[in-house]
Design an enzyme around this catalytic site. Structure first.
Site, PDB file in Angstrom:
ATOM      1  N   GLU A  79      40.037 -40.928  23.672  1.00 57.95           N
ATOM      2  CA  GLU A  79      41.031 -41.209  22.625  1.00 57.95           C
ATOM      3  C   GLU A  79      42.179 -40.198  22.624  1.00 57.95           C
ATOM      4  O   GLU A  79      43.318 -40.544  22.318  1.00 57.95           O
ATOM      5  CB  GLU A  79      40.367 -41.261  21.251  1.00 57.95           C
ATOM      6  N   HIS A 128      31.590 -47.112  11.716  1.00 53.25           N
ATOM      7  CA  HIS A 128      32.428 -48.176  12.275  1.00 53.25           C
ATOM      8  C   HIS A 128      32.968 -49.084  11.173  1.00 53.25           C
ATOM      9  O   HIS A 128      33.240 -50.254  11.405  1.00 53.25           O
ATOM     10  CB  HIS A 128      31.646 -49.023  13.282  1.00 53.25           C
TER      11      HIS A 128
END
Lengths: 325, 341
Positions: A60, A129
């Protein structure tokens, strides 16, 4: 008019901007060949090729560094961070680098980039999540924060974000991917910082955004038919820039304000909205400002537990009914 | 483990570096040295505030790359970036004024020592979070490749950076996409206050990791501007020709502490003495004289540089404080800081 899902609108929005502007590129994990974990970006690789639509490793920081460096040097890149929770592993690039570089360099550097991400709960994915990170994002000066609630708004606000010359965090509500709506033909371009009045009402104003918009609208109908409480529902659509004027005008008319927020309680965006209203039109209010939020807890996974946390239609109805009584 | 012999396995250059270039390299190193010594004096006088991180002893690396890079190439540096900024041709006066927080500063006082940036010179920023700029540099390299512009991004960082995740993410992505970027690890033996050897699993924090990304193991004597220049020319050329990234470990020594707050007492006296003998400027000067350069010419250069530093100091001192209106400017590309209507 065509029927499009919120999920399909993502691909349509990216394609609209990539067809228009050669400097637009798109990269992220599993976004190209696999078409994204939510299948929101299927077909882009086939249309635009591997030079412009790129699969990355699970890195990321490298993804966000790449779009930042590319934006500094002439491109208009789009990154995907698969789940907004993953911003926690690359927040340096967002909060320290993208948000501050223009200011620190006295305006030498522009960063026309968009980071789109799946945000929020409702899919039973558990605490890592499912987060709604809009309150992280708006806490950092230098970031624009956009949250569409419909397929048409997704395309229009995405186009505005790509064409904007500042870094934009584009938060897609995962729980809305399957939702469908009619969208007009042709290019769709909206403006950042313009709220939409989704339902006109006279008794109370509900300010909301993202996945909470359809819930607030459904609640407003139930409150109207069941209780005779006529709510105005405002989808603020972007938190930064914020259409405070639309909120103030509505509350001045209705005299009551409720916020419906998916983010956890503390420092949620509604606290800022409440502060603005209390500060600027306090004497127009006929009652307390009430925030309806997810409690200040990590999100649980099981359906019965998750449904207990994120504001539901029933909860919105109950709170507003109780506080308007 | 010791670095005593490490330079011996370093890059053996065979590029012929002509006298004029050597003189330029000498002048540049003296400029970097005298600028930073002056900045330190101004700090002691209370005219430079905050913190700053000096490159004293490490000048050969940025000076050599500055000469080897082409116009249009990009520099990405760390908070220890004064030398890298000046090496791209940014004038001394605005850099000095930035350190002093003055209106004529390179960023009008909004960035300070740790964020020196001059886009028009290809100086794409000094980054104060360790590791952050490696991924950003590959973004610029991506842009070059995408636009087929043959520009190269050069990213300088310290040995401590090799232990942060962004280093590995950036190296891997640069390698798989064959991006035109040259990573330059300035191994000055200390991450901050701690020896890099006490906190790293391999002897050469950058070079010993290169193979993990399919890259060559490259070590160069970072106190020898000729060696660094030769390696820079080679690696910049490969990047420009589409052969992908390089990772260079340049062995050097930070002659002072980590920052203004650090006297560097943790360094053994013997080690400091040994590296002072390898000072890049005194050793280079001796080499030039042995090779026939005129001592009088080098003295003249020293004098010209001191005069330049004096002028820059006076210019910076003459500049007033930045206008307070700047506080609310340039958060956004519209020039302002508004977040609501």
């Amino acid at each position: 008019m065509a029927q499009l899902s919120y999920r399909e609108a993502v691909g349509a929005a990216i394609a609209q901007e990539m067809r228009r502007d050669e400097s637009v590129v798109f990269l992220g994990e599993d976004v190209a060949a696999a078409g994204g974990v939510f299948k929101a970006t299927s077909g882009l690789l086939e249309e635009f090729g591997p030079r412009r639509v790129l699969d990355t490793p699970i890195s990321e920081q490298a993804i966000l560094g790449t779009v930042m460096g590319a934006a500094m040097t002439g491109l208009r890149p789009i990154a995907e961070i698969m789940y907004s929770d993953f911003f926690a592993v690359c927040w340096d690039l967002v909060a320290n680098q993208m948000a501050k570089t223009r200011y620190m360099t006295n305006g030498q550097v522009s960063l026309p980039l968009v980071i789109r991400t799946g945000n929020g709960g409702g899919l039973r994915f558990g605490a890592q999540h499912s987060q709604s990170i809009e309150n992280w994002a708006m806490a950092v000066p230098g970031l624009k924060v956009v949250m569409p609630s419909t397929p048409e708004d997704l395309i229009g606000l995405f186009a505005a974000s790509v064409r904007d010359n500042d870094p934009v965090l584009f938060l897609e509500s995962k729980s809305l991917y399957a939702s469908k709506d009619e969208i007009p033909e042709g290019e769709i371009v909206h403006r950042l910082g313009e709220a939409k009045i989704k339902r006109v009402g006279s008794d109370a104003t509900i300010v909301t955004i993202g996945a909470m918009v359809p819930r607030a609208l459904e609640a407003a109908e139930l409150l109207s038919s069941g209780q005779g409480i006529d709510c105005e529902v405002i989808d603020i659509r972007s938190l930064v820039p914020l259409d405070a004027k639309a909120i103030l005008e509505s509350v001045a008319k209705t005299s009551r304000l409720f916020t419906v927020e998916e983010n956890p309680r503390l420092c949620g965006w509604g606290a800022e909205v409440a502060s603005i209203v209390a500060d600027e039109i306090f004497y127009d209010l006929d009652g307390p400002i009430v925030r309806i939020t997810t409690p200040h807890i990590p999100l649980p996974a099981a359906a019965e537990l998750e449904d207990e946390t994120i504001p539901s239609v029933a909860k919105i109805v109950d709170v507003i009914k109780g506080r308007m009584g | 483990m010791t670095l005593a012999n490490a330079a011996h396995e370093g890059f053996q250059h065979n590029l012929v570096i002509d006298r004029d270039l050597q003189i330029k390299l000498y002048r540049r190193m003296v400029e970097l040295r005298q600028f930073e010594k002056r900045a330190y004096d101004l700090f002691l006088q209370g005219l430079v505030k905050g913190t700053s991180h000096l490159s004293l002893g490490q000048e050969a690396i940025s000076a050599a790359f500055g000469e080897a890079m082409q116009q249009g190439d990009w520099t990405f540096a760390t908070y220890r970036g004064h030398a890298h900024t000046l090496s791209r041709g940014v004038p001394m006066a605005p850099v000095m004024a930035e350190l002093m927080g003055r209106a004529d500063g390179l960023m009008a006082g909004k960035g300070g020592s740790m964020h020196l940036t001059s886009v028009e010179h290809g100086m794409m920023g000094s980054y104060a979070i360790v590791g952050a700029h490696l991924p950003i540099a590959i973004g610029a390299a991506f842009s070059s490749k995408y636009r087929n512009s043959h520009q190269v991004a050069v990213c300088f960082f310290g040995d401590g950076t090799t232990n942060i995740g962004a280093f590995h993410e950036a190296l891997n992505l640069a390698a798989i996409w064959k991006l035109p970027v040259v990573f330059v690890c300035e191994n000055n033996l200390y991450m901050e206050y701690t020896s890099i050897y006490d906190v790293t699993a391999v002897e050469h924090p950058a070079a010993d990791r290169a193979s993990a990304y399919g890259l060559e193991r490259l070590i160069v004597d970072g106190n020898d501007p000729d060696a660094v220049y030769s390696m820079a020319i080679d690696r910049l050329s490969r990047a420009r020709n589409g052969e992908g990234p390089s990772l260079i470990e340049a062995l050097t020594y930070r002659q002072t502490g980590h920052s203004r707050a650090d006297p560097g007492k943790y360094r053994p006296d013997e080690e400091v003495a040994r590296w002072l003998e390898k000072d890049p400027i005194t050793t280079y000067r001796a080499r030039l004289v042995v090779n026939g350069a005129s001592g009088a010419l080098l003295d003249q250069i020293d004098g010209e540089v001191m005069a330049e530093v004096d002028r820059a100091t006076e210019q910076a001192k003459a500049s007033g404080p930045p206008p307070v209106e700047l506080v609310m400017k340039d958060v956004w590309s519209d020039g302002g800081s508004g977040w609501r209507n």
